[in-house]
Structure formats: C-alpha cells, structure tokens
Enzyme design. Structure first.
Site, short mmCIF file in Angstrom:
data_model
loop_
_atom_site.label_atom_id
_atom_site.label_comp_id
_atom_site.label_asym_id
_atom_site.label_seq_id
_atom_site.Cartn_x
_atom_site.Cartn_y
_atom_site.Cartn_z
N ILE A 94 -24.44 -19.42 -8.66
CA ILE A 94 -24.20 -17.98 -8.52
C ILE A 94 -22.80 -17.78 -7.95
O ILE A 94 -22.50 -18.29 -6.86
CB ILE A 94 -25.25 -17.32 -7.60
N PHE A 152 -24.63 -21.30 -4.34
CA PHE A 152 -23.90 -20.03 -4.22
C PHE A 152 -22.43 -20.28 -3.91
O PHE A 152 -22.09 -21.17 -3.12
CB PHE A 152 -24.45 -19.20 -3.05
N ASP A 153 -21.56 -19.46 -4.51
CA ASP A 153 -20.19 -19.34 -4.03
C ASP A 153 -20.25 -18.49 -2.76
O ASP A 153 -21.23 -17.78 -2.54
CB ASP A 153 -19.35 -18.65 -5.12
N LYS A 154 -19.22 -18.54 -1.92
CA LYS A 154 -19.27 -17.75 -0.68
C LYS A 154 -18.63 -16.36 -0.83
O LYS A 154 -19.32 -15.35 -0.77
CB LYS A 154 -18.57 -18.50 0.47
N THR A 155 -17.31 -16.34 -1.07
CA THR A 155 -16.57 -15.06 -1.01
C THR A 155 -17.02 -14.10 -2.09
O THR A 155 -16.98 -14.41 -3.28
CB THR A 155 -15.05 -15.32 -1.14
#
Length: 658
Positions: free
Chosen positions: A549, A347-350
């Site tokens: 994602i 996953f990306d965070k922001t």
C-alpha cells in the site's frame, strides 16, 4: 448467460426505452407469457389468438439473446445464448409455447440483472470525471481566456490562480510558488517551485527537466499566481487514465472466471453432442421421435450452464460497483478475489500512514528565552508568510500560546526563497530559517548545531530562530501519523491480518517512532525503491501473498512485485496508479478494512454460486434424461438457479463493512 457476452453488453446500452430497454423487454416478455398462459388455460379462443401473446413474449424475451447468439456464431463460437435459443425453438416446435416463453423470459431477466450490475459500476466510475478541472486559463493573443481542458496543446501558456488545481503537467515560466504535490510524489512538505527564466529547455524531453521547475497535473498551487507552459496534454492526466483503467477492469477476469470460461469451451460442444445422441433415443427405446426430441430439449435446458457462466462475472461486477461507491477502485476480478486471501500487508509511510502535512512537534529554547516570548515573536513574523511550513508554525504556535494573547507588532518582513524569513518586531530584527539563512552572519555554536542535527536525525524539518544578536530557539516540524492509522491497523488485526510492515525512505528513527505509535509489526527505514522491491520479494517467498500500500512514484515498483498493489488516493502518482491493482480513491486509509471485507464476501459468494450452479446441473441433467422432469420443471429449476446466483451476487451491492 455468457460470462463473456460483450456483444450483449454493447447492444443493450441503448434501445427504444434507453438504457433500461433490456429489462423492460424482459418484463414485457413475462407479461405476454402470463397473458398467453391464462388465455390457453381459461379461454375458449382459437389457438391463433392465444399464439399472438406467446409470439410477443418470444420476441421480447429472445431479442437480445438472438442478437448475442448471432454475434457469437459470426465468430464461430457456440455459447449458452445459442443453446437457449435452440431449446426455446424446440419447445415451440413441440407446441410447448408456454415452456419456451418461460425459458426466454427468465433467461433475459437474468441477463438484464447482470447488465444492471454492470451499469451501477459504470455510474460509480462516471462520477469520477466530475473531480477533474473542466477548464484552464490559456493565453490567447496576450489575454488569458477560459478554455476547455481538452483543447490544451503542448506549449500552451496557462495561468493558475492561488489554491487552484494545476490542470496539466507543466513547467513554471513566471512567478514563484510552493506546490502541494503529495498526491504525485508522496512528499509530505509542499515544494518550492521556480520559474525557468531565460533557459533553453526542451519541453518534449520531460524527464530531463529538473523537478524544481515542474508542476504536475492534479497538484495544488500555493498562494501565488503563476504562469505555466504545458508539457503534457490534459487527456494524459491521472483522472482520465483512471477512468480508462476501470473500463479495462471489466475485461480483466478473475481466476475463477477464467477457469469457468475454460470449462465452458469444452462443455458446450459436449452438451450439443449429447443432445444430438438423445434425439436418436427412439431407435433404442420404444417411443416416437417426438418424445426423444422433447427429452433432448429438456436435457438441453438442464445442461446449459447459465448459472455457472454468470455466477462469477455477476459477483465481480457487483463487487466492483459496491467498492466504487465506497471509494475503492478494483481493477478487475483478480485483485477482488486475491485481496481477501492475504494475511500480510506492507505500507509506505509518507502520505499513507502519515498525514503528509507538517506539524510543529518540537520547540527548543536557547539562551534563557521563555517559550511564550519565542512563540509570540515567531508567530508574529510567520503570520506574514504564505509558506506551508509558516502556516503550520502559526497554527500550532497559537495553540501553545495563552488565549487572547496579544502578538508583538511586526513592522517589516521579507521572505528569502528556500532559506526562511526575516523581519522587524518592535525595532528588533528577527530571522527564522534553515542554516543557510545564517551563513553570512555569526554561525550557531556546536551545541546548537548538535541539537539541530539530533532533531534532523529523528526525521524533523528544523528551523533556527534568531532574535537581535542571539539565537533564541529551534523549531522542529514533522509529518505525523494519520488519526485513522492506529484504529485502522487495529481493525485489520481483528480481520485476521497477521503481519503489517512499514517500508519507508525515511531514516530508521522516524520509521520506528511512527511504527511504535500506530502498531506496525515491523518497520524498515532508509529504503530506496529497489530495496522496497527486494523486501516485497523476500516477504512473498515466505508468506506467498503480500499487498503493498503506497502513494508515490517510489512505491510503484514494490506494488508491481506484490500480489496486490494498493494506491492511496486517486490523485496519487501516475506510475503508482498504473501499477496498482486497487486504488483507495478518497485517500482514506480507513476504507482498507472495507475493501478487504468486501473482497472476502465476494470470494464467498463466488464459491456459493459455483456450488448452486453445478449442483442444479448435476441434479437436473439425469432427471431429464431419464424422463423424471419435463421442460417446464427443467426451465423453472435451471432459470431459477440463474436468478438465485444473480440475486446472490447483487447482495454485494448492499455490503456494509462489519
């Protein structure tokens, strides 16, 4: 029931009864078949009168089949539609009109059901077009007039009202604003935008224009009215390309479908050769040619792989349609089949695991100030500002103050672009902003600078507060995890996802804090886009399959290198959407378990359909060759299996997340 029957798909779209013509033709074919059968069995009418309903049944059931067969033959391809026509004509030649009619009726019904699944998918996608702004305010002869979005040209001047969607990629030429462009860049905090005043900018060299002057289509303007110059036509916007992608998705075949297509290429000619040989069985066997011909027609029906050809595309189309209704866009059969086989997600965070909106997380008190006094002055001053950070401070600050608390009286206020805000409260000057705001006056001491640095290292946006001559507090704002993140990740764990990783450009402190809060297996911070790609390749070499994602431009290369790329939000970056195999349309992380569950169900149904279709051919073909089954039995079992696989595939339309 060809898996690649685009001709049929095109031809059925409009007819005498509109889009449902094919289905109505099929049902009428069945009605006339029944009338003909009943007249043949229970009436004393001459055969000529009995023949009329049979001929009508043949015409209605065979119309689209013949159309498709002619389309394929014109390209020198002999496919299943052609085999079905030969079998039906052969049955008529032997005066087995009821059996031939039954074949065409059931075959056309299967076709119609396949196209219904396709139409459902199309309708789900067409609903997307309603999300795009239909009009823009364009400057014509000095006046702003509403025009159709498609009429916009590069160089047109537009006006965008407060809190409206930017209609096309543009540059600011008048006004100042903050624009929420999380949907495009993944930045969690709305960005200050300036007008290009008196600067010679080449609007065709888009990439050379600094971001501070640019506004992207699909982003949300703040509280100021602005004027823009168009640098890209509206048809190049995210949504229009998204709709185009779905239409392309129908042509992207799944691995199973490609395999069955390859099999059919060799299988269909082999069947034709077998049928030809069976026609000469009378030379070896003691039987008339008509009996050999009948056997060959029965074998033709039995051997035609209708169920096999439709088993995968019907499941894929039903899956894509169900997913679209649930807010997930699958770009073809491959990602639909692949997603369900994964056990590692990155996953990306922001904007993916976090909300992408700032929250007031820290209130540091300085110089013996009380929290109530600090917050009351801060809220009073920030209430006069429309900046997103100011709104976050007012919203969260008011929640920390006692109910019915009276704010002090603000007499004046002035926003200083990019630095902060100043004002007067009860004759005392108040300033809130970043360190640049206080450059001209007395600088904060080392202890304050250290506290600001500590908050910033933890990924916070900091604002220093000065009341009169004293620094009275530091505010820390941060993008916090989505409420849905923790339960979604728990749900994914229950579904058997073994590893959930976070790849972010934010520093490791922020990455670890968010990861520990929501249950990420491992977090990797301070990554540049190319470093995200390296990480994906590293995971892929160990786990073989991994999904990425994300929602921003910086996630696109990592998505392209993953087994399955998943973009958050239909209004996500153009690049991310181009690269992604799957888009979560409503920017809801909680639909990810639904997408994985649906993919697994689709994979199961494809396998079931293959076993059903191959099993029926394996049983029927020897039965017809050795004379144990006639055309009627072959038709019922063969077309019955086709209907079973179509109906089995259509079960996906009713799929509910477990």
């Amino acid at each position: 029931m060809s898996g690649h029957n685009h001709g049929a798909c095109d031809s059925h779209t409009d007819g005498v009864f509109g889009k449902r013509t094919e289905l109505i033709f099929s049902v009428l074919s069945g009605v006339f078949l029944l009338i003909g059968f009943l007249l043949q069995q229970f009436s004393e009418l001459k055969f000529l009168f009995v023949l009329i309903p049979f001929l009508l049944s043949y015409f209605l059931g065979g119309y689209y089949t013949a159309k498709e067969a002619i389309h394929e033959i014109s390209k020198a391809r002999f496919e299943i539609d052609f085999l079905m026509l030969v079998a039906a004509i052969g049955a008529a030649f032997l005066d087995k009109w009821a059996e031939g009619g039954l074949l065409l009726f059931l075959f056309s019904l299967g076709h119609a059901l396949e196209h219904l699944a396709m139409d459902k998918a199309q309708k789900s996608i067409e609903a997307l077009t309603n999300l795009a702004p239909k009009q823009a305010l364009k400057k014509i002869d000095g006046q702003f007039q509403e025009v159709d979005l498609n009429d916009l040209e590069v160089g047109d001047i537009l006006r965008v009202r407060p809190n409206s969607t930017v209609p096309a990629d543009s540059i600011l030429i008048h006004g100042r604003t903050t624009i929420n462009q999380a949907s495009i860049t993944g930045e969690s905090i709305p960005v200050d935008k300036l007008a290009i005043e008196g600067q010679d900018i080449d609007i065709y060299a888009i990439d050379s224009i600094p971001d501070k002057y640019r506004a992207f289509a699909g982003t949300i303007n703040g509280d100021a009215t602005i004027e823009l110059k168009v640098i890209r036509k509206a048809e190049d916007s995210t949504l229009s390309r998204l709709i185009e992608m779905v239409q392309q998705a129908q042509d992207k075949k799944s691995p199973t479908q490609l395999l069955t297509d390859k099999f059919e290429k060799f299988y269909v000619p082999a069947v034709l050769i077998l049928i030809l040989i069976l026609n000469f069985a009378f030379i070896v066997l003691d039987e008339p040619w008509s009996a050999s011909f009948y056997r060959s027609m029965a074998a033709l029906v039995a051997a035609s792989p209708c169920a096999l050809a439709i088993s995968t595309p019907s499941a894929v189309l039903s899956g894509i349609a169900r997913a679209a209704r649930g807010g997930v866009l699958f770009k073809g059969g491959k990602p639909l089949e692949d997603l369900g086989t994964l056990t590692t997600l990155a996953f990306d965070k922001t904007g993916t695991l976090t909300e992408g909106n700032p929250k007031l997380t820290d209130v540091v008190l300085l110089n013996n100030t009380s929290e109530e006094q600090l917050l009351s002055e801060v809220v009073a001053l920030e209430s006069s500002s429309n900046h997103p950070l100011a709104k976050a401070i007012v919203r969260d600050g008011e929640m920390k103050l006692p109910q019915n608390y009276e704010l002090p009286q603000l007499s004046t206020s002035e926003a200083i672009q990019g630095k902060g805000i100043t004002g007067d409260i009860n004759g005392k000057s108040i300033s809130i902003g970043n360190l640049e705001l206080f450059q001209d006056g007395e600088s904060p001491d080392n202890e304050i600078a250290h506290q600001i640095s500590r908050l910033e290292q933890a990924g916070k946006t900091t604002m220093l507060v000065k009341s009169g001559t004293q620094f009275v507090g530091i505010l820390g704002l941060m993008d916090v995890p989505r409420k849905s993140a923790k339960p979604t990740l728990m749900r994914l764990k229950q579904l058997g996802i073994k590893e959930m990783l976070m790849l972010t450009g934010d520093n490791q402190f922020v990455a670890d804090a968010v990861a520990n809060d929501i249950g990420i297996t491992e977090a990797y911070g301070s990554l540049l886009p190319e470093e995200k790609v390296s990480k994906i390749r590293e995971f892929s070499s160990v786990n073989k399959k991994v999904a990425m994602i994300g929602d921003g431009v910086n996630d696109a290369p990592a998505m392209a290198n993953s087994t399955v790329g998943i973009a958050m939000g239909a209004a996500g970056s153009d690049v991310a959407l181009e690269t992604a195999d799957i888009a979560l349309m409503a920017d809801k992380l909680e639909v990810l378990p639904f997408a994985i569950g649906l993919s697994r169900k689709a994979h199961t149904i494809v396998k079931q359909n293959l076993w059903i279709s191959l099993g029926v051919v394996a049983l029927l073909l020897p039965a017809t060759i050795f004379g144990w089954a006639n055309i009627g039995i072959a038709v019922v079992f063969h077309e019955g299996s086709t209907l079973v696989v179509v109906l089995n595939a259509l079960r996906l339309l009713a799929y509910k997340s477990p």
